[in-house]
Design a protein around this motif. Structure first.
Motif, PDB file in Angstrom:
ATOM      1  N   LEU A 169      85.090  72.307  69.169  1.00  0.00           N
ATOM      2  CA  LEU A 169      85.366  73.412  70.074  1.00  0.00           C
ATOM      3  C   LEU A 169      84.970  74.741  69.465  1.00  0.00           C
ATOM      4  O   LEU A 169      85.409  75.090  68.364  1.00  0.00           O
ATOM      5  N   TRP A 170      84.121  75.476  70.194  1.00  0.00           N
ATOM      6  CA  TRP A 170      83.875  76.888  69.930  1.00  0.00           C
ATOM      7  C   TRP A 170      84.104  77.599  71.265  1.00  0.00           C
ATOM      8  O   TRP A 170      84.960  77.172  72.041  1.00  0.00           O
ATOM      9  N   LEU A 171      83.384  78.666  71.527  1.00  0.00           N
ATOM     10  CA  LEU A 171      83.460  79.252  72.872  1.00  0.00           C
ATOM     11  C   LEU A 171      83.106  78.182  73.895  1.00  0.00           C
ATOM     12  O   LEU A 171      83.736  78.050  74.942  1.00  0.00           O
ATOM     13  N   THR A 172      82.068  77.409  73.602  1.00  0.00           N
ATOM     14  CA  THR A 172      81.735  76.227  74.381  1.00  0.00           C
ATOM     15  C   THR A 172      81.793  75.018  73.458  1.00  0.00           C
ATOM     16  O   THR A 172      81.897  75.144  72.247  1.00  0.00           O
ATOM     17  N   LEU A 173      81.716  73.835  74.053  1.00  0.00           N
ATOM     18  CA  LEU A 173      81.669  72.618  73.260  1.00  0.00           C
ATOM     19  C   LEU A 173      80.354  72.578  72.488  1.00  0.00           C
ATOM     20  O   LEU A 173      79.293  72.871  73.042  1.00  0.00           O
ATOM     21  N   LYS A 174      80.419  72.211  71.218  1.00  0.00           N
ATOM     22  CA  LYS A 174      79.232  72.166  70.373  1.00  0.00           C
ATOM     23  C   LYS A 174      79.211  70.852  69.593  1.00  0.00           C
ATOM     24  O   LYS A 174      80.269  70.256  69.353  1.00  0.00           O
ATOM     25  N   PRO A 175      78.031  70.407  69.135  1.00  0.00           N
ATOM     26  CA  PRO A 175      78.004  69.257  68.226  1.00  0.00           C
ATOM     27  C   PRO A 175      78.794  69.554  66.959  1.00  0.00           C
ATOM     28  O   PRO A 175      78.805  70.672  66.458  1.00  0.00           O
ATOM     29  N   ARG A 176      79.438  68.539  66.450  1.00  0.00           N
ATOM     30  CA  ARG A 176      80.267  68.688  65.251  1.00  0.00           C
ATOM     31  C   ARG A 176      79.416  68.869  64.003  1.00  0.00           C
ATOM     32  O   ARG A 176      79.827  69.525  63.041  1.00  0.00           O
ATOM     33  N   GLU A 177      78.244  68.261  63.992  1.00  0.00           N
ATOM     34  CA  GLU A 177      77.359  68.320  62.836  1.00  0.00           C
ATOM     35  C   GLU A 177      76.018  68.907  63.250  1.00  0.00           C
ATOM     36  O   GLU A 177      75.689  68.973  64.434  1.00  0.00           O
ATOM     37  N   ARG A 178      75.272  69.315  62.270  1.00  0.00           N
ATOM     38  CA  ARG A 178      73.910  69.774  62.538  1.00  0.00           C
ATOM     39  C   ARG A 178      73.078  68.579  63.003  1.00  0.00           C
ATOM     40  O   ARG A 178      73.038  67.534  62.346  1.00  0.00           O
ATOM     41  N   ILE A 179      72.421  68.737  64.148  1.00  0.00           N
ATOM     42  CA  ILE A 179      71.615  67.663  64.726  1.00  0.00           C
ATOM     43  C   ILE A 179      70.140  67.991  64.500  1.00  0.00           C
ATOM     44  O   ILE A 179      69.676  69.073  64.866  1.00  0.00           O
TER      45      ILE A 179
END
Length: 448
Positions: A425-435
């Protein structure tokens, strides 16, 4: 008629430890504990209501006068895009301008221009991503901003400036928002992690957008882009918008039109990598519809499975995971008393996963969106609903279909390593790891 009851409270000891350790895990636990009921969340003195059932969500979102987009939880966002619609006196004028921009005739007129910009951006990506891994979020940000820039600011910005804008917007929406939203009562004079990076990013946005606004005003603002339209907009008394409001309106639309696309596309490549059965069907459709051509507006109606896949990614990875509202007056929802002055939270992330609405909700299944399927309008909540439903949702679908077609008609994105598909969770949902991914040409004649 039975008397209204107070909502049950999920106590802080069930929430706070996970909220501090892993906010998404806490949200999922809250979803399990609430089981679709209206509850209050015991987070110290902060006790927001949570609604997840479609009928309860509909009541909140359709009653925008009583459930307003204002208050403490909106303050972090307002520093980037201006006041939310519930507190913005210029909102009716801006909303009408947005609607005109995204109307059917306008979309038809600029779709092929957007398609050409996407093809050029994919060509550029192909030259850099074939044979070596690149950062998926960075590349999708660059691609989406190049696709959307013509629509939002016309030819008033160069490709390099569009790339810069994408980078600083990404910083602004991932820097201090999580700490500010998890600690909503913290005054702004007290620094939190990420605040400094956020302020630098907002300044960089201003340095790019304000000159465009000023130059457009000097030049007559006769274009079809959103900056020109906002400059020309007039209310019933003939009054226009000031420079700050035009800047805020343009930046708000940049965020709305790009954040969802970047997030969904980043998750999409991971899903296709993990589900070769779905990828194979998608490639087959794109090969049949687009073939060796460049994708264009004429292909969109036949890219049916691509649209289904996009909608299922939106369901599982809804970027806007929380929609907070401030309660103006006492109310009753399904027999539960809602008290004025409180915060009520709608969570698309939880609503889109209700097991009695979406069987096997964690399973990725595009057939949920096959023609003929029906469900409550407010069960699929990614674009919100009611008066504040996302205006650009139709454009988002078009843009994403075109990007998928441009990429997959020539390349197979291959995920580098084994990153987790679990979001954060950030302002929007983001990947947990660098993709990271690399592009594998699908045909010998692919442009590289």
């Amino acid at each position: 008629m039975p008397r209204p009851q107070d909502a049950k409270t999920i106590p802080s000891y069930r929430i706070l430890p996970k909220l501090l350790r892993d906010p998404l895990e806490a949200i999922e636990e809250i979803g399990r504990l609430s089981a679709g009921e209206i509850v209050r969340l015991g987070i110290g003195t902060f006790r927001p209501y949570l609604v997840t059932r479609p009928e309860h969500v509909q009541h909140v979102l359709n009653n925008a006068e009583n459930y307003r987009r204002e208050g403490l939880l909106w303050k972090p966002l307002s520093r980037l895009i201006g006041e939310p619609s519930g507190a913005d006196p210029a909102w009716p004028l801006k909303k009408g301008t947005y609607k005109a921009l995204f109307s059917g005739p306008n979309i038809a007129s600029f779709t092929d221009d957007v398609a050409r910009a996407i093809v050029e951006a994919v060509d550029d990506l192909g030259r850099r991503a074939v044979g070596r891994p690149v950062d998926a979020a960075d590349e999708m940000t660059r691609l989406v901003y190049r696709a959307i820039t013509q629509l939002l600011v016309g030819d008033k910005i160069t490709l390099d400036e569009a790339d810069d804008l994408g980078r600083v917007m990404a910083t602004a929406t991932t820097s201090s928002f999580r700490s500010r939203m998890l600690l909503p009562f913290t005054p702004f004079w007290l620094p939190l992690p990420g605040d400094r990076a956020f302020h630098r990013a907002v300044q960089a946005v201003d340095d790019l957008i304000f000159p465009i606004v000023r130059e457009s005003r000097r030049g007559g603002a006769d274009g079809g882009d959103i900056v020109s339209r906002l400059i020309r907009a007039r209310d019933e008394n003939g009054r226009g918008l000031d420079e700050q409001t035009i800047r805020d309106g343009a930046v708000a639309l940049f965020v709305a039109a790009t954040e969802t696309s970047v997030t969904i596309l980043t998750f999409l490549w991971m899903v296709l990598d993990a589900r070769p059965d779905i990828a194979a069907r998608l490639y087959e459709e794109i090969d049949q519809v687009v073939g060796t051509d460049h994708p264009a507006r004429s292909h969109l109606s036949e890219l049916r499975y691509a649209k289904m896949v996009t909608q299922e990614v939106l369901r599982l990875f809804s970027p806007g995971w929380m929609l907070p509202r401030t309660v103006v007056a006492d109310d009753v929802i399904d027999g539960v008393r809602i008290r004025k002055g409180s915060i009520i939270v709608v969570s698309p992330y939880l609503t889109n996963r209700l097991p009695d609405v979406w069987p096997d909700p964690e399973v990725f299944d595009p057939e949920r969106f096959a023609p003929g399927q029906s469900r409550d309008r407010f069960a699929f909540l990614t674009f919100g609903g009611g008066p504040h439903q996302c205006i650009g949702s139709f454009f988002f679908t078009i843009e994403t279909q075109l990007i998928m077609a441009a990429m997959l008609s020539r390349y197979q994105p291959v995920i580098h390593g084994s990153p987790s598909i679990k979001p954060q969770l950030w302002l929007t949902l983001k990947p947990r790891e660098r993709i990271q991914f690399l592009l594998r040409p699908r045909h010998a004649a692919s442009n590289v």
